[in-house]
Design an enzyme around this catalytic site. Structure first.
Site, short mmCIF file in Angstrom:
data_model
loop_
_atom_site.label_atom_id
_atom_site.label_comp_id
_atom_site.label_asym_id
_atom_site.label_seq_id
_atom_site.Cartn_x
_atom_site.Cartn_y
_atom_site.Cartn_z
N TYR A 81 0.83 -1.20 0.00
CA TYR A 81 0.00 0.00 0.00
C TYR A 81 0.87 1.26 0.00
O TYR A 81 0.65 2.17 -0.79
CB TYR A 81 -0.92 -0.01 1.23
CG TYR A 81 -1.90 1.13 1.24
CD1 TYR A 81 -3.08 1.05 0.51
CD2 TYR A 81 -1.66 2.29 1.97
CE1 TYR A 81 -4.01 2.09 0.52
CE2 TYR A 81 -2.57 3.33 1.98
CZ TYR A 81 -3.74 3.22 1.25
OH TYR A 81 -4.63 4.27 1.25
N LYS A 85 1.09 4.07 -3.02
CA LYS A 85 0.65 5.46 -2.82
C LYS A 85 1.80 6.44 -3.00
O LYS A 85 1.60 7.55 -3.48
CB LYS A 85 -0.03 5.62 -1.46
CG LYS A 85 -1.39 4.92 -1.38
CD LYS A 85 -2.37 5.44 -2.41
CE LYS A 85 -3.74 4.82 -2.30
NZ LYS A 85 -4.74 5.41 -3.19
#
Length: 157
Positions: A81, A85
């Protein structure tokens, strides 16, 4: 194509929140899946809609990112994640530079911890998280581009 233009594109892909995973032990296929969804999915959508955005008088791209992708404060855990991002934030900077000539404003927005299916209970109300996204989508033409924001205020990369 039927309507001829697109004023605002909000890329809101987010998945693979796995805080117990570590960079040293994660299955790389999980990282690949997070990058494919959170970064490459948004990239593909942006490329597909660029012709319509370029026809708008006030085009905006809002990439929904996360403070978890903030390199300044990034620590251990949740590698897929976080990397995806951070990549979204890099894409925001590149798109902002490339699309400046077309007057497209491109920004990353972190909605904060929001009480959604992914965020779980205890987060801020969805309306509060969405407010920063709406802010970026409705910026004046003289507004910022290539930035990272939460609640309409710049945050570190």
């Amino acid at each position: 194509e039927r309507l001829g233009k697109l004023d605002v594109l909000v890329n809101n892909a987010g998945g693979y929140w796995e805080p117990s995973e570590t960079a040293t032990g994660v299955d790389i296929d999980k990282v690949r899946a997070a990058i494919d969804l959170n970064l490459l999915g948004s990239w593909r959508v942006t490329q597909a809609f660029l012709p319509l955005l370029r026809r708008s008088q006030h085009p905006r791209i809002v990439n929904v990112s996360s403070g978890a992708g903030n390199l300044t404060e990034m620590g251990a855990g949740n590698p897929g994640y976080k990397v995806s991002k951070a990549g979204m934030n890099a894409l925001t900077r590149m798109l902002a530079a490339e699309l400046k000539i077309d007057n497209v404003l491109v920004n990353s927005v972190c909605p904060g911890w929001v009480a959604t299916r992914m965020g779980g209970a205890g987060g801020r109300p969805v309306e509060d998280g969405a407010a920063g996204i709406v802010w970026a989508a409705t910026l004046e033409d003289s507004g910022p581009s290539g930035g990272f924001f939460r609640d309409g205020k710049p945050i570190p990369w």
